[in-house]
Each structure stands twice: as structure tokens, then as C-alpha cells.
Design a protein around this motif. Structure first.
Motif, mmCIF file in Angstrom:
data_model
loop_
_atom_site.group_PDB
_atom_site.id
_atom_site.type_symbol
_atom_site.label_atom_id
_atom_site.label_comp_id
_atom_site.label_asym_id
_atom_site.label_seq_id
_atom_site.Cartn_x
_atom_site.Cartn_y
_atom_site.Cartn_z
ATOM 1 N N PRO A 166 33.894 12.909 87.257
ATOM 2 C CA PRO A 166 33.623 12.604 88.195
ATOM 3 C C PRO A 166 34.420 11.193 87.397
ATOM 4 N N ILE A 167 34.956 11.252 88.995
ATOM 5 C CA ILE A 167 36.235 10.163 88.466
ATOM 6 C C ILE A 167 36.091 8.546 89.522
ATOM 7 N N SER A 168 35.349 7.551 89.515
ATOM 8 C CA SER A 168 35.076 6.505 91.025
ATOM 9 C C SER A 168 35.489 5.285 90.938
ATOM 10 N N VAL A 169 36.627 4.617 92.173
ATOM 11 C CA VAL A 169 37.058 3.270 91.668
ATOM 12 C C VAL A 169 35.930 2.802 92.417
ATOM 13 N N ARG A 170 36.078 1.322 91.116
ATOM 14 C CA ARG A 170 34.615 0.619 90.951
ATOM 15 C C ARG A 170 33.123 0.876 92.714
ATOM 16 N N GLY A 171 32.784 2.486 92.189
ATOM 17 C CA GLY A 171 31.487 2.761 92.533
ATOM 18 C C GLY A 171 31.873 3.114 93.895
ATOM 19 N N ARG A 186 30.492 18.630 88.257
ATOM 20 C CA ARG A 186 31.735 18.151 87.498
ATOM 21 C C ARG A 186 31.047 17.824 85.894
ATOM 22 N N THR A 187 29.636 17.646 85.752
ATOM 23 C CA THR A 187 28.710 17.249 84.833
ATOM 24 C C THR A 187 28.359 18.703 84.404
ATOM 25 N N GLY A 188 28.443 19.387 84.966
ATOM 26 C CA GLY A 188 27.771 21.028 84.465
ATOM 27 C C GLY A 188 26.412 21.384 84.877
ATOM 28 N N LYS A 189 26.046 20.245 85.598
ATOM 29 C CA LYS A 189 24.658 20.765 85.495
ATOM 30 C C LYS A 189 23.505 21.316 87.259
ATOM 31 N N THR A 190 22.764 21.281 87.604
ATOM 32 C CA THR A 190 22.075 22.008 88.656
ATOM 33 C C THR A 190 21.223 21.504 88.959
ATOM 34 N N TRP A 191 20.945 20.616 90.057
ATOM 35 C CA TRP A 191 19.349 20.350 90.240
ATOM 36 C C TRP A 191 18.390 20.480 89.646
ATOM 37 N N ASP A 192 17.892 21.738 89.388
ATOM 38 C CA ASP A 192 16.841 22.090 88.252
ATOM 39 C C ASP A 192 16.748 21.200 86.664
#
Length: 148
Positions: free
Chosen positions: A91-96, A121-127
Motif C-alpha cells: 500500500p502507498i500513501s500520500v501523507r497518511g 496488499r500485505t497478503g493477510k486476511t482479517w483472521d
């Protein structure tokens, strides 16, 4: 010159608010931002192209943490910049704040959609995410026995 589309955006001149567009392309499928071209695809040129060729890659690196190709192009004695942004898997952000290019629009991602986007994007799920407020006393023994 081609026309604007999902992956191509034209701007007459550079403004730092267009960092959102770079972010949106990076979070989407990648894309191209052309500086010095109007909405109809006519090359209007950009006067400060030499300065932008130096400044923009540094802004992208320092503010967004991304690399985007910045190329000088010429059409009928008018210079314009072609910024090619790859898709990023993180994930890419601009000033948060997080943006994504969808269709021909730029959308800020907020709330539950932002949570889902970052997890995906980080390859995770909620669990996969531990609940810090949970304790052993929260476990219902009868539910465990029924499950077993």
C-alpha cells in the motif's frame, strides 16, 4: 496523442496535489500521468520541464517512497513530461492518505475499504490479525467442546 483513460491522465502543469494521482496509479494497476497536455490531448507544453525532471523523481521517492519513470517528450516544439507509474504490491500513501485509480477517477480509500485494501496488499486476511484486547477468559469452553 491518445486520450485519457483508466491508465492515462493529462494535466496542463504540475501541482503537488498530483502526488495523489501517482499514489492512485501505484495502488491501482499502474498508469501514466502526462504534464503539459490538456484534457483534449493537445500538447500545450511545460516551461519548467528541466526543473521538474530533477524535482519530481525526488518528490516521488521522499513523499511516496516510490519510483516512477519521468521522461521528457517533445511534439511540435512543445515539451511535456510522461510519468510512468508501476503498480505496487504494497500500500502507498500520500501523507497518511491512500488513493486508488478506478475507472477514470481518483478515489480516496477510507474506513472498512481501507482496512481491506491494506490487508489484501500485505497478503493477510482479517483472521491473521491478533486481537490485542482478547484474553483466555473470552474463550467459551462449551463452544470448543461442541466444535470438537
Amino acid at each position: 496523442m491518445t486520450s485519457e483513460s483508466q491508465n492515462i491522465e493529462f494535466k496542463v502543469s504540475w501541482r503537488d496535489e498530483y502526488l495523489k494521482w501517482i499514489c492512485g496509479f501505484a495502488n491501482g494497476n499502474g498508469g501514466k500521468l502526462c504534464i503539459g497536455i490538456d484534457d483534449k490531448g493537445k500538447v500545450t507544453g511545460v516551461d519548467n520541464h528541466k526543473k521538474l525532471l530533477e524535482d519530481l523523481p525526488n518528490k516521488f521517492r521522499d513523499i511516496l517512497g516510490v519510483y516512477a519513470e519521468v521522461n521528457l517528450q517533445e511534439e511540435m516544439d512543445n515539451y511535456y513530461l510522461e510519468i510512468i507509474v508501476p503498480r505496487y504490491d504494497v500500500p502507498i500513501s500520500v501523507r497518511g492518505k491512500y488513493y486508488v485509480r478506478t475507472g477514470s477517477t481518483l478515489q480516496e480509500i477510507t474506513g472498512l475499504a481501507l482496512n481491506e485494501f491494506i490487508l489484501r496488499r500485505t497478503g493477510k486476511t482479517w483472521d491473521d490479525i491478533p486481537e490485542q484486547r482478547a484474553s483466555l477468559s473470552d474463550i467459551d469452553e462449551s463452544s470448543i467442546k461442541q466444535f470438537l
